[in-house]
Design an enzyme around this catalytic site. Structure first.
Site, mmCIF file in Angstrom:
data_model
loop_
_atom_site.group_PDB
_atom_site.id
_atom_site.type_symbol
_atom_site.label_atom_id
_atom_site.label_comp_id
_atom_site.label_asym_id
_atom_site.label_seq_id
_atom_site.Cartn_x
_atom_site.Cartn_y
_atom_site.Cartn_z
ATOM 1 N N LYS A 90 0.812 -1.222 0.000
ATOM 2 C CA LYS A 90 0.000 0.000 0.000
ATOM 3 C C LYS A 90 0.845 1.273 0.000
ATOM 4 C CE LYS A 90 -4.469 -1.506 1.547
ATOM 5 N NZ LYS A 90 -4.276 -2.904 2.012
ATOM 6 N N GLU A 112 -9.818 7.011 3.986
ATOM 7 C CA GLU A 112 -10.661 6.135 4.794
ATOM 8 C C GLU A 112 -9.916 4.826 4.960
ATOM 9 O OE1 GLU A 112 -11.246 6.092 1.454
ATOM 10 O OE2 GLU A 112 -10.962 3.935 1.258
ATOM 11 N N SER A 378 1.520 -9.897 -0.826
ATOM 12 C CA SER A 378 1.204 -8.469 -0.731
ATOM 13 C C SER A 378 1.631 -7.834 0.594
ATOM 14 C CB SER A 378 -0.295 -8.250 -0.946
ATOM 15 O OG SER A 378 -1.049 -9.065 -0.064
HETATM 16 C C1 LIG Z 1 -5.142 -3.928 1.788
HETATM 17 C C2 LIG Z 1 -4.418 -5.179 1.513
HETATM 18 C C3 LIG Z 1 -4.822 -6.053 0.474
HETATM 19 C C4 LIG Z 1 -6.049 -5.829 -0.347
HETATM 20 O O1 LIG Z 1 -6.049 -4.691 -1.130
HETATM 21 P P1 LIG Z 1 -5.842 -4.704 -2.696
HETATM 22 O O2 LIG Z 1 -6.129 -3.314 -3.097
HETATM 23 O O3 LIG Z 1 -6.783 -5.702 -3.292
HETATM 24 O O4 LIG Z 1 -4.421 -5.095 -2.961
HETATM 25 C C5 LIG Z 1 -4.053 -7.170 0.238
HETATM 26 N N1 LIG Z 1 -2.970 -7.465 0.985
HETATM 27 C C6 LIG Z 1 -2.549 -6.660 1.986
HETATM 28 C C7 LIG Z 1 -1.341 -7.049 2.766
HETATM 29 C C8 LIG Z 1 -3.271 -5.494 2.285
HETATM 30 O O5 LIG Z 1 -2.856 -4.709 3.291
#
Ligand SMILES: *Cc1c(COP(=O)(O)O)cnc(C)c1O
Length: 399
Positions: A90, A112, A378
């Site tokens: 993010k 948000e 992610s």
């Molecule tokens: C917020 C988040 C997601 C989901 O958000 P996307 O916009 O679909 O990527 C996935 N993995 C992590 C670690 C997150 O913090």
């Protein structure tokens, strides 16, 4: 050539657009006019990439996971977004949007947040850039995500608990839009995923596309070719997936597999699998698939993973699914937990619960031995330890 990227009008097929209140029309139009010239300027790129390198720690490694490869019979690489500063992808987007806000002359940031991850990323870049920051968060989430609330406060952000509706993400989003309506001239709204009115989905996808730009270079070095046979990612709103696939989206040699949150199962009523269970509607200023009842009321989503617990889906991904460019599967809570423990024990990496929904696809897929597979991790799992520990016995794991 056919493209799965956004068109001039802000649509991906029948999905997308900008459905905003009249009072925001000029603000959104202005953003639409300036975002590309700014983010494609040499000056922006220089600042953005310098921060990605020295502040975020990019490029993130592309790690050949040998034991996991052996288990699934392919050449499996993990794109390690979990190693970024603040622990997830993010931050790539938050840094880009705050630089854009500054170049547009904005002096105040709002955002948000549901689980708090995007709130923390935004509070982080606001501290870095010395910008006042207000984060809207449902009162229920403020209680559930106490640690992230404390992090945001320590970073200097004001956390505003929202008491309307179910007091969760959807209500926080409504409140943020309300704020934006009152202060359109000086305030920049940092959206955390490939959602919201055009141009946000495209803006966020471009800011996250550094992920696939790096994958190209790293694969060329490791495999002698710059594309994989499979890309795998989890989807909440869709930003880490969009970044992972961005430079391959029109390259049909590359198969795209996405894992959305099945919760307790797509037929259980306790799910966040928007692509499987949603229908066409408008949410957060965008025409896309929405979890809604017959009267168009949003159905509260459920997933064990707070970051995937969103009742909509980015318009890009709704289109990829409807055009069959991507294969989307729902991964249930128990499958994600199993996958998280598997990665931890085979590779020594504790993934975020969200990322575990990408890993949960692996047992459902079949590969050839030489297939090159890239899966995006992610985020890291530190924030999810309590959940993992609460479920370890259920999984039959003797941790
Ligand atoms: C917020 C988040 C997601 C989901 O958000 P996307 O916009 O679909 O990527 C996935 N993995 C992590 C670690 C997150 O913090």
């Amino acid at each position: 050539m056919e493209t799965y990227k956004v068109n001039e009008e802000g649509y991906y097929g029948e999905f997308g657009g900008a459905y905003v209140p009249e009072i925001l029309y000029k603000t959104v139009e202005n953003l639409k006019e300036v975002y590309l010239p700014i983010i494609e300027s040499e000056e922006f790129k220089k600042e953005y990439h310098a921060l990605l390198k020295d502040y975020v720690g990019r490029p993130s490694p592309l790690y050949h996971a040998r034991r996991l490869s052996e288990k699934y019979g392919c050449r499996l690489y993990l794109k390690r977004e979990d190693l970024n500063h603040t622990g997830a992808h993010k931050i790539n987007n938050a840094i880009g949007q705050i630089l854009l806000a500054k170049k547009m002359g904005k002096t105040r940031i709002i955002a948000e947040t549901g689980a708090g991850q995007h709130g923390v990323a935004t509070a982080t870049v606001c501290a870095l850039m010395d910008m006042p920051c207000r984060v809207y968060m449902g009162a229920t989430d403020v209680k559930r995500q106490h640690v992230n609330v404390e992090r945001m406060k320590m970073l200097g952000a004001e956390v505003f608990p929202v008491e309307s509706g179910n007091k969760t993400l959807k209500d926080a989003t409504n409140e943020a839009i309300r704020d934006w309506c009152c202060h359109p001239a000086d305030t920049f709204y940092i959206i955390g995923s490939t959602v919201g009115p055009h141009p946000y989905p495209d803006l966020v996808a471009r800011l996250q596309s550094v992920i696939s730009a790096e994958i190209k270079e790293q694969l060329l070095e490791k495999e002698g070719r710059d594309y994989p046979d499979y890309l795998i990612a989890c989807v909440g709103g869709g930003s880490n997936a969009a970044g992972t696939i961005y430079h391959y989206i029109d390259d049909t040699r590359v198969n795209i597999y996405l894992g959305e949150a099945g919760g307790l199962g797509v037929d259980s009523g306790e799910t966040a699998a928007t692509i499987q269970c949603g229908s066409l509607g408008i949410i957060h200023g965008s025409r896309t698939l929405v979890m809604q009842d017959e009267d168009g009321q949003i159905i509260e989503p459920y997933s064990i993973s707070a970051g995937l617990d969103y009742p909509g889906i980015g318009p890009m991904h709704a289109n990829l699914a409807s055009q069959h460019r991507a294969t989307v599967m729902a991964i249930n809570d128990d499958e994600a937990l199993q996958a998280a423990y598997e990665l931890t024990r085979l590779e020594g990496i504790i993934p975020a619960l969200e990322s575990a929904h990408a890993l949960g696809l692996l047992p459902k897929m079949t590969f050839k031995k030489d297939d090159v597979v890239v899966l995006t991790v992610s985020g890291r799992g530190d924030k999810d330890l309590d959940t993992y520990l609460a479920h370890r016995n259920e999984k039959g794991i003797d941790a």
